[in-house]
Scaffold this motif. Sequence first.
Motif, PDB file in Angstrom:
ATOM      1  N   ALA A   1      46.841  25.151 -39.095  1.00  7.86           N
ATOM      2  CA  ALA A   1      46.366  25.015 -40.475  1.00  7.86           C
ATOM      3  C   ALA A   1      45.292  23.939 -40.576  1.00  7.86           C
ATOM      4  CB  ALA A   1      47.533  24.682 -41.400  1.00  7.86           C
TER       5      ALA A   1
ATOM      6  N   LYS B   1      42.037  25.294 -39.410  1.00  6.40           N
ATOM      7  CA  LYS B   1      41.484  26.369 -40.240  1.00  6.40           C
ATOM      8  C   LYS B   1      41.030  25.903 -41.614  1.00  6.40           C
ATOM      9  CE  LYS B   1      42.960  30.765 -42.346  1.00  6.40           C
ATOM     10  NZ  LYS B   1      44.104  31.678 -42.548  1.00  6.40           N
ATOM     11  N   ASN B   2      41.734  24.939 -42.215  1.00  6.50           N
ATOM     12  CA  ASN B   2      41.510  24.574 -43.615  1.00  6.50           C
ATOM     13  C   ASN B   2      40.831  23.218 -43.772  1.00  6.50           C
ATOM     14  OD1 ASN B   2      43.118  26.782 -45.195  1.00  6.50           O
ATOM     15  ND2 ASN B   2      44.530  26.106 -43.587  1.00  6.50           N
ATOM     16  N   THR B   3      40.147  23.050 -44.883  1.00 10.07           N
ATOM     17  CA  THR B   3      39.506  21.774 -45.209  1.00 10.07           C
ATOM     18  C   THR B   3      40.524  20.758 -45.684  1.00 10.07           C
ATOM     19  OG1 THR B   3      37.516  22.980 -45.867  1.00 10.07           O
ATOM     20  CG2 THR B   3      37.682  20.699 -46.586  1.00 10.07           C
ATOM     21  N   CYS B   4      41.555  21.230 -46.362  1.00  3.53           N
ATOM     22  CA  CYS B   4      42.589  20.344 -46.910  1.00  3.53           C
ATOM     23  C   CYS B   4      43.955  20.948 -46.586  1.00  3.53           C
ATOM     24  CB  CYS B   4      42.409  20.195 -48.422  1.00  3.53           C
ATOM     25  SG  CYS B   4      43.657  19.163 -49.222  1.00  3.53           S
ATOM     26  N   VAL B   5      44.847  20.124 -46.035  1.00  4.82           N
ATOM     27  CA  VAL B   5      46.170  20.609 -45.633  1.00  4.82           C
ATOM     28  C   VAL B   5      47.254  19.682 -46.169  1.00  4.82           C
ATOM     29  CG1 VAL B   5      47.726  21.035 -43.680  1.00  4.82           C
ATOM     30  CG2 VAL B   5      45.335  21.754 -43.548  1.00  4.82           C
TER      31      VAL B   5
ATOM     32  N   ARG C   1      37.402  16.256 -44.235  1.00  5.09           N
ATOM     33  CA  ARG C   1      38.647  17.005 -44.171  1.00  5.09           C
ATOM     34  C   ARG C   1      39.771  16.094 -44.629  1.00  5.09           C
ATOM     35  NH1 ARG C   1      38.154  18.628 -37.967  1.00  5.09           N
ATOM     36  NH2 ARG C   1      40.214  19.535 -38.270  1.00  5.09           N
TER      37      ARG C   1
ATOM     38  N   GLU D   1      41.868  28.739 -52.053  1.00  6.84           N
ATOM     39  CA  GLU D   1      41.217  28.971 -50.766  1.00  6.84           C
ATOM     40  C   GLU D   1      40.753  27.656 -50.159  1.00  6.84           C
ATOM     41  OE1 GLU D   1      37.623  31.739 -48.865  1.00  6.84           O
ATOM     42  OE2 GLU D   1      38.115  31.838 -50.996  1.00  6.84           O
ATOM     43  N   GLY D   2      40.978  27.513 -48.860  1.00  7.54           N
ATOM     44  CA  GLY D   2      40.579  26.295 -48.165  1.00  7.54           C
ATOM     45  C   GLY D   2      41.654  25.241 -48.114  1.00  7.54           C
ATOM     46  N   ILE D   3      42.783  25.510 -48.816  1.00  7.37           N
ATOM     47  CA  ILE D   3      43.908  24.572 -48.813  1.00  7.37           C
ATOM     48  C   ILE D   3      45.095  25.227 -48.109  1.00  7.37           C
ATOM     49  CG2 ILE D   3      45.597  23.344 -50.235  1.00  7.37           C
ATOM     50  CD1 ILE D   3      43.435  22.887 -52.295  1.00  7.37           C
ATOM     51  N   GLY D   4      45.618  24.555 -47.104  1.00  7.34           N
ATOM     52  CA  GLY D   4      46.791  25.039 -46.384  1.00  7.34           C
ATOM     53  C   GLY D   4      48.013  24.217 -46.738  1.00  7.34           C
TER      54      GLY D   4
END
Length: 331
Positions: free
Chosen positions: A126, A129-133, A259, A290-293
């Motif tokens: 995650a 893949k994502n900008t924010c997790v 990130r 979208e972009g958040i995991g």
Amino acid sequence: METTGYKTTISIDSPDAFINLFGLKDENVDVLKHELGVELYTHGNLITIAGEPEKAELCREVLHNLGSIVRRGERVDRNRLRYAIELAREGNAHRIGEIMQGVIAITYRGRRVKCKTLGQKAYVDAMKKNTCVFAVGPAGTGKTYLAIAMAVVALKNKDVERIILTRPAVEAGEKLGFLPGDLQQKVDPYLRPLYDALNDMMGSEGYQRLLERNAVEVAPLAYMRGRTLNDAFIILDEAQNTTSEQMKMFLTRMGESSRMVITGDITQIDLPGGKTSGLVEALQVLEGVEGIGICTLTHKDVVRHELVQQIVQAYERYAGAEERPHGPGEE
């Protein structure tokens, strides 16, 4: 112990593989006996498993799938063995080989950092893949350590220019004035776990060099207000102790090419006066963006001392019992 007379066998490739699988003193044999109710006998490189058919076959399946781990030169400790047994019971024995697969980072002492559970693997994926997790889970699941490992790799690869680590100093509310030193020295005890993880990854000298270059910053959450954080890997730890306002403030600090990773344990909220946790609220507000995991780790992902996992499970059972409605006449 009595068995049904059912037996199955599995062969071990080499003496080294045998030691990696069962331990130097065959300590993992006791785990298999206790967890699965089977007996194991060795004849050279052949292992005979005796017991009830379903349990013996489950044991064989676990050992077979652990083979890919020991052939990579990894040792199977008791925690990892219990985790493999749990995966097999869930019908996921084929995924046992994914444990400890792939190196995330290498510490300054040369130790390879790897995912020890599937939950940790999903968390690392995650972050890639994502900008924010958001990572939520109990103590000992590697939430902070893996985030810092990923941040150090991003810094070394020049994907970011700096690492920013922050925590809310909730407990400091009334006690700060009684601690010696200036403000930075007062909040340092609350940031110590972040320093420890950085030192483990970089070494104290490497960490100090990056600190002098402003490539690493460790600061309480209050220091983030009014800033725009560009080209940075930003980690908010202990996020369950943020207020709604603090969480919104933090999330809106993100600048270009940055990130964010937010970690916390929603069972350990220390906010005064029953305030709503900013982490709990954010998980609801940002779900599906979208972009958040969002990753949830559990007691299965605890990788500290095996007793820590048992402690976490005991508290989960206790909390569940407290929440259950009482029957007639019960208090």
